[in-house]
Each structure stands twice: as C-alpha cells, then as structure tokens.
Design an enzyme around this catalytic site. Structure first.
Site, PDB file in Angstrom:
ATOM      1  N   ASP A  21       0.850  -1.191   0.000  1.00  0.00           N
ATOM      2  CA  ASP A  21       0.000   0.000   0.000  1.00  0.00           C
ATOM      3  C   ASP A  21       0.884   1.239   0.000  1.00  0.00           C
ATOM      4  OD1 ASP A  21      -2.158   1.594  -0.100  1.00  0.00           O
ATOM      5  OD2 ASP A  21      -2.979   1.050   1.854  1.00  0.00           O
ATOM      6  N   GLY A  69      -4.903   4.930  16.297  1.00  0.00           N
ATOM      7  CA  GLY A  69      -5.116   3.923  17.341  1.00  0.00           C
ATOM      8  C   GLY A  69      -6.095   2.884  16.835  1.00  0.00           C
ATOM      9  N   MET A  84     -10.491   1.793  16.749  1.00  0.00           N
ATOM     10  CA  MET A  84     -11.770   2.533  16.701  1.00  0.00           C
ATOM     11  C   MET A  84     -12.399   2.712  18.090  1.00  0.00           C
ATOM     12  SD  MET A  84     -14.185  -0.283  14.952  1.00  0.00           S
ATOM     13  CE  MET A  84     -13.489  -1.876  14.688  1.00  0.00           C
ATOM     14  N   SER A 127      -6.411   8.030  19.263  1.00  0.00           N
ATOM     15  CA  SER A 127      -5.352   8.309  18.314  1.00  0.00           C
ATOM     16  C   SER A 127      -4.581   9.506  18.862  1.00  0.00           C
ATOM     17  CB  SER A 127      -5.928   8.630  16.939  1.00  0.00           C
ATOM     18  OG  SER A 127      -6.586   7.495  16.407  1.00  0.00           O
ATOM     19  N   HIS A 177       3.725   5.029  13.587  1.00  0.00           N
ATOM     20  CA  HIS A 177       2.538   5.408  12.806  1.00  0.00           C
ATOM     21  C   HIS A 177       1.230   4.888  13.386  1.00  0.00           C
ATOM     22  CE1 HIS A 177       2.308   1.329  11.483  1.00  0.00           C
ATOM     23  NE2 HIS A 177       1.479   1.556  10.488  1.00  0.00           N
ATOM     24  N   ALA A 215      -0.830   2.034  16.572  1.00  0.00           N
ATOM     25  CA  ALA A 215      -0.724   1.248  17.797  1.00  0.00           C
ATOM     26  C   ALA A 215       0.002  -0.062  17.506  1.00  0.00           C
ATOM     27  CB  ALA A 215      -2.119   0.961  18.340  1.00  0.00           C
TER      28      ALA A 215
END
Lengths: 476, 154
Positions: free
Chosen positions: A95, A374, A376, A380, A399, A401
C-alpha cells in the site's frame, strides 16, 4: 521478544551491534515491555535489513514495530546510491504511500452529537468504503497519467479540495520524479474505478474529539483545541499501489542474483538504486505516492461535502496529510557529512523537527504533525517532530498502535455486532460493510497506543501534542 | 450491515485429502492449502485466500475466468496464481469460490469460477492487496501430501 539479544543504550533505545553479514547496527526504539510484546520476527527482519547493500547509519524499528514481510512494519532504513545502495519494494509495502490526513472542523462534541447517526450514515454512503466499492470518478488513460504525475495537485485542478490544502500536504501534494509511463496496464486497470475510495482492512474515516492537549504551543500552531473535533482519513494508493508492489516484488526477487545481491529473505527483494530496475521502481513508486495523495485529497473533498450538508459553509481546513509507507530521496547528516540517501519508511511516519525548510510556515517553529492511528475504540494521537528526530532515525516516528492479535484470533474472540453495540454504549458510532471486518479490527486486537506514543516521545522521535478519541468511525 | 456466520479457519474437503487453513500472522493472514497433488494444494490455497474475504461456500459459480501464469519456480508460480486471482477479483469486482489448476513444468493454466461481489450477502471482511513472498512455500511431505502457502497482505 527476548531483550537479552540487545544492548540497552537507554530506557528507549536497544541495539544489536553488527556481526556476521550485518553491515550496520539494528536499533529498536521502545521500552522493555513493548519489546517483550513484539514478535521475534521483528528482530529477525530488522537484522536482515542491516544486511542489504549500501545501508547507512542503522536499521531502525519504531515503538509500534511488528512482523511485516521483508521489512518489519515500523521499519526505517536509508541507502546510499553511491555505495551500491538498494531500493526495496518490500521496504515500502503494497500500500504505497498509505497515510493519514486530518482536517479541523471547529465543531465541538455536542455539535456532532446532535447529528451523530445521520452524519455517520452520510459519510458511510458518500465515501466509498470496503472491498468492491467503486468511486464515481472514472479515469481515462490520459487522465490516469496526469493523476500519477501530479497527485493532489491534479485532484485540486479537477475541483477536489481547495488551494490552501496543498501547503499542508507532504511534498505540497505532488512528489517529483514520478514516471507514469512505467506503471503497468494492470496497475492502471486496478485503479480505474478506485479513485476516491477508502479501501478496507485497517483503513478508516473518523470524527475524533480532542480529549487532551499535551503541548499548547504546537496545538495552537496546528489549530487543535481541547473539546473540538477533527476529521481523520487513513488510506493509501488502492489497487494501483498494490499492483505496483506485487509486480516489483516479484521482479526484484527474480533478478536479485543477477544484481549480485544475496537476499537474506526473499521478501527483502530489492534492486540497486542505480540500475534500470531500481530507477523504474522509483518512477512507479512515486506515481503510487501521487495516487495516494490524490486519493486522500478526493476523500477529503467528499467528506467536506457531507459536512457542508449539516453545517453550510463550514471550511474544514486541512491540518496535515502525511504518508507512512514510502521511500524518499532526502539529505541527512551521516557520519559528519550531508548525504543524499533513499529513506524507506514502512509503517513509519516522517517526523521533521522545528525549523525544517519543507514545513508549512505555520508549523516551522513547532515541527511536523505526526499522526498515530489507534483503534476505533481507544484513541489516536497527534505528535510533532522534535529536534532530536533527525539523529534518532532520519526524522522518523511510529505510525500506529500496532496489532497485538492476528485477525484469525480476533474474529474468534469477538463478534462484530457486539463490538459495535459496546462502542455505541460508549458514544462511538461505527459504520462498516462487514461485521466480521469490525471483529477483526476490534479495539482489543491492538496494542495500547498510549505506551507507544510515550516511548516515541522518550526516544526523541516525536513529541505528544494531543490525544484524540473516536466519535464516529467509518471502517472499510 | 449484515450479520454473517463466523468463517472457519480451515476446511477439509471430504474424501479428497484436500483441505485449507489460515495460519496466524500479526498484521496480515497466512494461507495454506493441502492436497494429494500440487494442483490440489494450489486450488486449496486459493480457497484459503478467498476465506480471508468471505465464506467461500457462499459464492455461486456463475461465471468462469481463465488464468495462465508462468514463473521461474513453483513457489513464485503459487504467488503468481494467487496474485492473478487478486487481480481478477479487484478489476471485475467479483469473488471466486471454485478453482481449477493444471501445472506443467513452470506453467499454470487454470480457471476460477464465481460471481459479482454482493456487499449485503458476502459482507466482505477485508480486501487482499496481494500475495507476498513471506512464508512462501510449496512442498510435498514424505507421505506424498502437498502443501502450498504464503502470507497475504490485507
């Protein structure tokens, strides 16, 4: 992972000195409990990276490092083209230029709460998410070429976003040196219907509340106020990047012996930067970066349109857009002199300290925003580059957790419906096309992000600015 | 959002000696196919990859696509086979549940059967970005049973 194989340099820096085929040291920035939680594969993969030709300084692992393919995720390594340095498709990942983009909303939690379900639905229906989703944009081959060359600048010229955005996108929205002509027909075909789509897996679009400010000056510069909400988008270069990664990983693995490279692991497939294949990958990878920048620019625009339905005229200024799967040509001081090197950051964010000339003027005194995703259900973070970031790891930071549990285990442990209901009881609205996807991304499957950011700050990689908690999460 | 039954981590195919399983990887997913022949192991690995996305048994074989690949060795041939399926899934917006492969030397000729992705019915959990070369292995055990495996990036 056993820490006995490392020499403890400080509470947050652990080192393996070169031996055998290692050309440089391997360094992990993390506190001991985080290292103990890491898979042994992180050490193995990091040590393998130190064996690659032309590597300079050290191979670094960030506090959120975990087992990847080839490079560990959370891995940083720089290569000097003049010393036979290599570029690795596995060191960037499939990605290409996956990253995070955060817009300020100026709204408080109570504003969101009044429309929370409706705006969650509207975002879910207007930003294509999940596997198989398609955007409304169809690119002709010529338009595709222009997009790959000009990135977010292309998107802006097509009416997606606002001129001011570009100052706050890494590389001002367009990385130079892209060569769309070396991007294959297959990679283009995978992208034809995927512009402006979020994707799936750990990608998300969230409305988050600023729960705590840790650095008032940096928060002020970034426009973050406690109690206000931001909009954050996490996604990458979609099918085009995945296909480029697939094709070059294969080609580099096959041709490594011909380039005189003995690979410690097939997934570290690489080619000399100064080779036809190396140059071709750089041209394709940069096209992939531009694709990701354009994609996030479009998604930012789609989200703005949704917000404007609820709050006409709302601006949603872009705070910053930064990637965490890249390889970039940068100048760093290595062994006392400035050298141009290719810095791979795989699951690692660039983290420029104060005063760096490529920062937006408004951030020049406080450093570059670093986004730490982080889960949901937890939190974060926004961090900022520090003066020490440069010497620590070529101005890089963590970048996210990092997962602590595989998808396979997570979906056995949790049911998606239950995860959604539990989060709803805590005031967090989840929208996703797949319950199983939600179970696999359950908050408990991730490490405690607060430990990761604490370690990043202690290690001098990036400084805590603000803690964000999720309010609405659209999950791909 | 449709609720779906949990997907098993593996599935033996009754009476064929063929089966597949997922093996854990922290960030991504390991897929492994077993079979009495090399081809069967390749076919089962493809089912395992589909199971990362959805229940392979819930995919109707409405349309068949031909696939051909060639690689310098059998392991890269597996990666090519899986990546060819990823490509067909991505560009056709389809899911495939039935696979047939025929391998001669360094070449594979195969077919995949499936149907257009239906978000409601298939509730896809994750997108496979590509088959990696990590844990990539194709081998036969002393009893003659083949396995074909790798990590797929999701």
């Amino acid at each position: 992972m056993d820490t006995s194989q490392f020499r403890k340099v400080s509470e947050t820096a652990w080192k393996i000195e070169p031996s055998g085929r290692m050309r440089v040291p391997a360094v992990i920035y993390a506190v001991e409990p985080l290292i103990r939680d890491m898979d042994d594969k992180v050490r193995e993969q990091l040590v393998n990276v130190t064996m690659l030709p032309g590597i300079v300084g050290a191979a670094y692992a960030m506090p959120d490092a975990h087992w990847g393919y080839g490079f560990p995720i959370g891995g940083v390594a720089a290569f000097d083209p003049d010393q036979g340095g290599v570029i690795s498709a596995g060191g960037v990942g499939f990605d290409i230029s996956c990253g995070v983009r955060t817009h300020l909303t100026g709204l408080i939690r109570a504003d969101i709460k009044r429309v929370q379900t409706k705006i969650a639905d509207a975002l879910f229906h207007n930003v294509p998410v999940g596997i198989g989703s398609t955007g409304k944009i169809r690119l002709s081959d010529g338009q595709m070429t222009a997009m790959l060359r000009d990135g977010a600048v292309w998107a802006l010229n097509k009416g997606y976003g606002e001129q001011r955005d570009l100052e706050f996108v890494e590389e001002h929205g367009r990385v130079a040196g892209a060569q769309p002509e070396v991007v294959s027909e297959k990679a283009r075909a995978r992208q034809t219907r995927e512009m402006g789509t979020l994707g799936s897996g750990n990608h998300y679009l969230e409305i988050q509340e600023v729960a705590e400010i840790h650095d008032a000056a940096a928060a002020r510069a970034f426009g973050l106020d406690q109690g206000q909400c931001v909009l954050t988008i996490h996604c990458g270069s979609r099918g085009l990047g995945h296909q480029i990664g697939t094709e070059f990983l294969r080609e580099m693995a096959i041709t490594a012996p011909a380039h005189g490279i003995s690979l410690p692991d097939r997934d570290l497939a690489c080619a000399p930067i100064n080779s036809e294949l190396g140059r071709r990958y750089i041209g394709a990878m940069r096209s992939g970066i531009n694709c990701a920048l354009a994609n996030r620019q479009i998604i930012g625009h789609l989200a703005r349109k949704v917000f404007r339905r609820f709050w006409p005229g709302i601006e949603l200024p872009l705070m910053y857009d930064v990637s965490h799967n890249t390889c970039k040509l940068e100048t760093h001081e290595i062994e006392g002199r400035a050298r141009e090197v290719y810095v791979h950051r795989k699951g690692a964010t660039r983290s420029l300290g104060p005063g760096d000339p490529s920062l937006p003027e408004a951030y020049s005194e406080v450093g570059q925003p670093v986004f730490i995703g982080g889960s949901m259900g937890t939190e974060s973070w926004v961090l900022t580059g520090m003066p020490t970031s440069e010497t620590a790891a070529f101005s890089s930071a963590c970048h996210g957790a990092g997962r602590r549990m595989s998808r396979t285990k997570a979906r056995k442990k949790w049911r998606g419906r239950q995860v959604i209901d539990d989060l709803a009881a805590r005031g967090i609205t989840i929208r996703s096309p797949s319950h199983r996807g939600v179970a696999e991304e359950a908050p408990g499957a991730y490490k405690d992000v607060s430990e990761v950011v604490e370690a990043a700050e202690q290690a001098g990689l990036a400084k805590k600015v603000a803690r964000l908690i999720p309010v609405v999460c659209v999950k791909g | 959002m449709p609720e779906t039954a949990p997907i098993p981590d593996g599935c033996p195919q009754a009476g064929t000696g063929a089966s597949w399983e997922h093996f854990p990887h922290v960030a991504d997913v390991g897929i492994r196919g077993f079979g009495p022949t090399l081809e069967a192991a390749f076919e089962q690995a493809a089912i395992a990859m589909t199971a990362v996305v959805t229940d392979p048994g819930a995919i109707n074989p409405e349309e068949t696509i031909e696939i051909a690949c060639q690689a310098p060795n059998v392991e890269l041939l597996l990666a090519d086979w899986l990546n060819a399926i990823v490509y067909e899934m991505a560009t056709r917006k389809m899911l495939f549940g039935r696979f047939s492969a025929s391998i001669r030397g360094d070449s594979l000729i195969g077919s995949v059967s499936g149907e257009p992705l239906d978000i409601e019915r298939h509730a896809p959990a994750a997108e496979v970005k590509g088959a990696t070369l990590s844990e990539l292995e194709v081998a036969r055990d002393p009893a003659g049973r083949w396995h074909a495996q790798c990590i797929v990036d999701v």
